[in-house]
Design a protein around this motif. Structure first.
Motif, PDB file in Angstrom:
ATOM      1  N   LYS A 432     -10.648   1.337  -7.736  1.00 47.50           N
ATOM      2  CA  LYS A 432     -10.883   0.257  -6.775  1.00 47.50           C
ATOM      3  C   LYS A 432     -10.181  -1.018  -7.211  1.00 47.50           C
ATOM      4  O   LYS A 432      -9.616  -1.747  -6.391  1.00 47.50           O
ATOM      5  N   GLY A 433     -10.178  -1.283  -8.522  1.00 48.74           N
ATOM      6  CA  GLY A 433      -9.500  -2.471  -9.030  1.00 48.74           C
ATOM      7  C   GLY A 433      -8.008  -2.419  -8.825  1.00 48.74           C
ATOM      8  O   GLY A 433      -7.365  -3.447  -8.558  1.00 48.74           O
ATOM      9  N   LEU A 434      -7.410  -1.223  -8.925  1.00 46.09           N
ATOM     10  CA  LEU A 434      -5.979  -1.076  -8.711  1.00 46.09           C
ATOM     11  C   LEU A 434      -5.584  -1.291  -7.257  1.00 46.09           C
ATOM     12  O   LEU A 434      -4.418  -1.521  -6.959  1.00 46.09           O
ATOM     13  N   ARG A 435      -6.546  -1.220  -6.361  1.00 40.49           N
ATOM     14  CA  ARG A 435      -6.279  -1.450  -4.942  1.00 40.49           C
ATOM     15  C   ARG A 435      -6.476  -2.911  -4.549  1.00 40.49           C
ATOM     16  O   ARG A 435      -6.170  -3.293  -3.414  1.00 40.49           O
ATOM     17  N   ALA A 436      -6.975  -3.714  -5.469  1.00 41.30           N
ATOM     18  CA  ALA A 436      -7.318  -5.103  -5.167  1.00 41.30           C
ATOM     19  C   ALA A 436      -6.076  -5.986  -5.096  1.00 41.30           C
ATOM     20  O   ALA A 436      -5.015  -5.659  -5.632  1.00 41.30           O
ATOM     21  N   THR A 437      -6.225  -7.135  -4.457  1.00 37.08           N
ATOM     22  CA  THR A 437      -5.128  -8.106  -4.364  1.00 37.08           C
ATOM     23  C   THR A 437      -4.677  -8.545  -5.746  1.00 37.08           C
ATOM     24  O   THR A 437      -3.480  -8.730  -6.001  1.00 37.08           O
ATOM     25  N   ALA A 438      -5.623  -8.713  -6.674  1.00 36.40           N
ATOM     26  CA  ALA A 438      -5.288  -9.178  -8.023  1.00 36.40           C
ATOM     27  C   ALA A 438      -4.421  -8.191  -8.789  1.00 36.40           C
ATOM     28  O   ALA A 438      -3.776  -8.565  -9.774  1.00 36.40           O
ATOM     29  N   ALA A 439      -4.372  -6.936  -8.359  1.00 34.93           N
ATOM     30  CA  ALA A 439      -3.542  -5.939  -9.033  1.00 34.93           C
ATOM     31  C   ALA A 439      -2.131  -5.913  -8.475  1.00 34.93           C
ATOM     32  O   ALA A 439      -1.331  -5.050  -8.845  1.00 34.93           O
ATOM     33  N   HIS A 440      -1.807  -6.868  -7.618  1.00 35.45           N
ATOM     34  CA  HIS A 440      -0.486  -6.939  -6.990  1.00 35.45           C
ATOM     35  C   HIS A 440       0.132  -8.305  -7.243  1.00 35.45           C
ATOM     36  O   HIS A 440      -0.570  -9.287  -7.521  1.00 35.45           O
ATOM     37  N   SER A 441       1.434  -8.360  -7.164  1.00 36.18           N
ATOM     38  CA  SER A 441       2.151  -9.609  -7.463  1.00 36.18           C
ATOM     39  C   SER A 441       2.192 -10.489  -6.226  1.00 36.18           C
ATOM     40  O   SER A 441       3.180 -10.543  -5.487  1.00 36.18           O
ATOM     41  N   THR A 442       1.082 -11.169  -6.015  1.00 39.92           N
ATOM     42  CA  THR A 442       0.944 -12.068  -4.873  1.00 39.92           C
ATOM     43  C   THR A 442      -0.154 -13.081  -5.161  1.00 39.92           C
ATOM     44  O   THR A 442      -0.727 -13.102  -6.260  1.00 39.92           O
ATOM     45  N   LEU A 443      -0.451 -13.911  -4.179  1.00 40.40           N
ATOM     46  CA  LEU A 443      -1.479 -14.940  -4.342  1.00 40.40           C
ATOM     47  C   LEU A 443      -2.845 -14.369  -4.019  1.00 40.40           C
ATOM     48  O   LEU A 443      -3.015 -13.639  -3.030  1.00 40.40           O
ATOM     49  N   CYS A 444      -3.813 -14.715  -4.848  1.00 39.49           N
ATOM     50  CA  CYS A 444      -5.198 -14.283  -4.657  1.00 39.49           C
ATOM     51  C   CYS A 444      -6.073 -15.536  -4.604  1.00 39.49           C
ATOM     52  O   CYS A 444      -6.027 -16.369  -5.518  1.00 39.49           O
ATOM     53  N   ALA A 536      -4.964 -17.958  -7.743  1.00 46.02           N
ATOM     54  CA  ALA A 536      -4.116 -17.435  -8.825  1.00 46.02           C
ATOM     55  C   ALA A 536      -2.949 -16.692  -8.186  1.00 46.02           C
ATOM     56  O   ALA A 536      -3.147 -15.872  -7.287  1.00 46.02           O
ATOM     57  N   ILE A 537      -1.741 -17.016  -8.632  1.00 45.02           N
ATOM     58  CA  ILE A 537      -0.547 -16.303  -8.190  1.00 45.02           C
ATOM     59  C   ILE A 537      -0.094 -15.450  -9.367  1.00 45.02           C
ATOM     60  O   ILE A 537       0.251 -15.977 -10.434  1.00 45.02           O
ATOM     61  N   ARG A 538      -0.103 -14.146  -9.183  1.00 47.52           N
ATOM     62  CA  ARG A 538       0.139 -13.218 -10.293  1.00 47.52           C
ATOM     63  C   ARG A 538       1.514 -12.564 -10.166  1.00 47.52           C
ATOM     64  O   ARG A 538       1.951 -12.201  -9.073  1.00 47.52           O
ATOM     65  N   PHE A 539       2.146 -12.388 -11.321  1.00 48.76           N
ATOM     66  CA  PHE A 539       3.430 -11.699 -11.424  1.00 48.76           C
ATOM     67  C   PHE A 539       3.283 -10.660 -12.535  1.00 48.76           C
ATOM     68  O   PHE A 539       3.444 -10.964 -13.721  1.00 48.76           O
ATOM     69  N   HIS A 540       2.932  -9.439 -12.165  1.00 51.87           N
ATOM     70  CA  HIS A 540       2.757  -8.364 -13.148  1.00 51.87           C
ATOM     71  C   HIS A 540       4.133  -7.919 -13.643  1.00 51.87           C
ATOM     72  O   HIS A 540       5.045  -7.677 -12.844  1.00 51.87           O
TER      73      HIS A 540
END
Length: 616
Positions: A432-444, A536-540
């Motif tokens: 479920k966490g891997l499907r979340a917005t935070a697991a993608h390189s975008t703004l959350c 938070a804007i994430r860049f994995h």
């Protein structure tokens, strides 16, 4: 001695009966009731279907009328009378399997167990009737996909006894009892095609009783698919089931009526599976891959019979393959989208080669919802579409406006991905966490998903509208995208601008939070939460990227495995480095890092610019 003679007579009688069975076994529809409800046989529907299908195949008016008559009488006593006393049951072709097997799994079978879904299932203790295993293992076993792996593990003469023993045990458990999951429509279709492709493994026996049972299973499976194909769940399962019907028509004698009926059903199923640009309505690359695989196997059946490939299959492949290639990086490997892991370039090349389609990757797949921006040795992939509808979604992810970036064979920016590929023994919370917005390189925003993530791969409320403006020029490619996923909860719209220079050495980005104005984008949404909202804007980062914070705290130096140096710079906020992870094509979780821009957004929103640049 008398016991031996008695047993000899019984064996001879069984063999004679089996031989007679092979000559007299009804081919299609024996003992089945007519089921006209599975086809639309109204005059209007019949004429429309007739024109579409027969024109595609270039048939004469007389041939078209005959085909129309076949469709109308397919499930009626007329069809049984037409077949009475016709050809004996036999397999007309053994098509080549266009896909290589996994020799490691095959060696495991030779050693006495199935190795699948992270589990070891001993063959000696396996009960095909009461199989208890993860869904992936059940599909693998009942679809006979293991035949491909066994064939890759050793010479045929070594594998034949093993294959025949397993097939015989499966027939003992399931031939006379039609029940799920063994007889689920899509699994039955896959089993039909896999058995045909590996017929030398399972039909080399001189035991006529065994051979008769195998051939009976082909006929039983064909009749079963005739009845259940249109009842399979819409999407990939239905496409697979109808592909099985068409395959059965080509593989068994007197199959022309079934072929006409099956190709019409396959056309309907494909139309319900993919959009105008060839992408799966589920937006799942894995579903797209499976559809290409099953259609490629069906293509091999046409080739084995020396038949011209159906325009239905040809058109579907010619659309599906470029759409899938639109999600590949510069080296040909697949990006991590909608639960898919990072599939290797080699595996993708094998798939595309098997499809027989040679085409350029689709850059602008607006119906599927993805954008591909190539520049030099750099490729940027973007999710610029609305989430899939709940009835279509398969491991759906809240990834709207996320992007990935690669340079040559190296992934610089990724999504964590792989929700559908991780081992069953992993905690459900991880998937479920891997499907979340935070697991993608975008703004959350406020540590919440832009679209709610539901169990069983479905998606709920959130993003309802995405706007996209793409402009390509000689100097740069520009994507201007907006989504309303946070408008109802926070009264804010997320806008992302990406500009990739034509040489691929610089990507400029800007994330903007805008108030949802009345009468404009996000119309009708009022702010529900008052005060500043954290973002938070994430860049994995890719697993082969080594990251170091700049001394001023406003940037990060990125050292790639090939020795090249890139720099990430922020224009609006200091950056931090945090732990992350990435799921590879084997479902293995690999540690990585992520760059995070964080802060709070006011009622009026805010602008947050950043830059990724090649330094040498």
């Amino acid at each position: 001695m008398s016991d031996v003679l008695s047993e000899s007579r019984r064996t001879g009688a069984r063999a004679a009966q089996a031989s007679e069975d092979e000559r007299r076994l009804p081919l299609i529809g024996a003992g089945q009731e007519a089921r006209p409800d599975l086809i639309d046989d109204s005059p209007q529907a019949g004429r429309k279907q007739l024109v579409r299908l027969e024109n595609d195949r270039g048939l004469s008016l007389t041939e078209s009328v005959v085909h129309y008559f076949y469709r109308l009488t397919w499930r009626t006593p007329l069809h049984k009378l037409r077949l009475k006393g016709r050809s004996p049951l036999r397999l007309l072709a053994a098509p080549d399997d266009p896909f290589p097997g996994d020799a490691r799994r095959g060696k495991a079978i030779r050693a006495g167990f199935f190795q699948v879904a992270g589990q070891r299932i001993e063959l000696a203790k396996l009960n095909f009737a009461t199989l208890q295993a993860p869904p992936e293992a059940i599909d693998y076993i009942h679809s006979f996909a293991w035949l491909r792996d066994l064939a890759a593990a050793a010479p045929r003469e070594t594998c034949v006894p093993i294959a025949e023993k397993l097939v015989d045990a499966w027939l003992d458990a399931n031939l006379e009892t039609v029940a799920d999951p063994a007889w689920r429509a899509d699994l039955a279709a896959r089993r039909m095609l896999n058995c045909a492709a590996h017929a030398p493994l399972i039909l080399s026996s001189s035991d006529l009783v065994y051979r008769s049972r195998v051939l009976r299973n082909f006929a039983s499976t064909a009749r079963h698919l005739d009845h259940v194909a249109d009842k399979a769940p819409e999407g990939l399962a239905r496409v697979t089931a109808w592909a099985g019907v068409v395959g059965a028509a080509l593989l068994l004698p007197d199959g022309e009526p079934r072929r006409i009926f099956g190709e019409a059903g396959l056309k309907r199923a494909i139309e319900g599976f993919m959009g105008e640009d060839g992408g799966a309505l589920s937006r799942s690359p894995l579903a797209q891959i499976e559809a290409i695989k099953i259609l490629s196997m069906l293509r091999a059946v046409y080739a084995a019979r020396g038949e011209l490939l159906s325009p239905i299959v040809e058109l579907a492949l010619s659309r599906a393959v470029p759409a899938l290639q639109g999600l590949t990086h510069h080296d040909g490997s697949l990006g991590s989208w909608q639960g898919a892991p990072g599939i290797s370039a080699e595996a993708m090349a094998t798939l595309i080669r098997a499809s027989g389609i040679r085409a350029r990757p689709l850059r602008d797949a607006r119906h599927w919802g993805y954008q591909r921006v190539p520049a030099g040795r750099t490729v940027v992939l973007v999710d610029a579409g609305t989430p899939a509808m709940a009835r279509h979604a398969v491991m759906g992810c809240a990834s709207t406006l996320a992007f990935e970036m690669s340079h040559g064979p190296h992934r610089l920016i990724v999504n964590c991905g792989g929700a559908s590929a991780i081992a069953p023994d992993m905690p459900p919370e991880l998937a479920k966490g891997l499907r979340a917005t935070a697991a993608h390189s975008t703004l959350c925003l406020d540590d919440t998903n832009s679209t709610s993530v539901l169990p069983k791969g479905q998606l709920g409320k959130g993003v309802g509208l995405v706007e996209l403006d793409r402009r390509d020029s000689d100097d740069a490619a520009r994507l201007d995208m907006t989504h309303d996923g946070y408008a109802r909860r926070y009264g804010l719209i997320h806008r992302r601008l990406l500009v990739l220079r034509s040489d691929g050495r610089e990507l400029r980005g800007e994330d903007v939070l805008l108030p949802a104005a009345k009468g404009g984008f996000g119309r009708g949404f009022g702010r529900q939460k008052q005060g500043d909202v954290p973002f938070a804007i994430r860049f994995h980062l890719g697993v082969d990227v080594e990251a170091h914070l700049a001394t001023d705290g406003w940037g990060v130096f990125l050292r790639v495995a090939d020795g090249s140096l890139w720099q990430f710079r922020s224009a609006a906020s200091k950056v931090t480095l945090e732990e992350s992870l990435w799921v590879d094509e084997n479902g293995q979780i690999r540690p990585s890092q992520q760059i995070v821009l964080s802060g709070t957004a006011s009622v009026g929103g805010g602008n947050y610019g950043w830059l990724i640049k090649h330094m040498g």
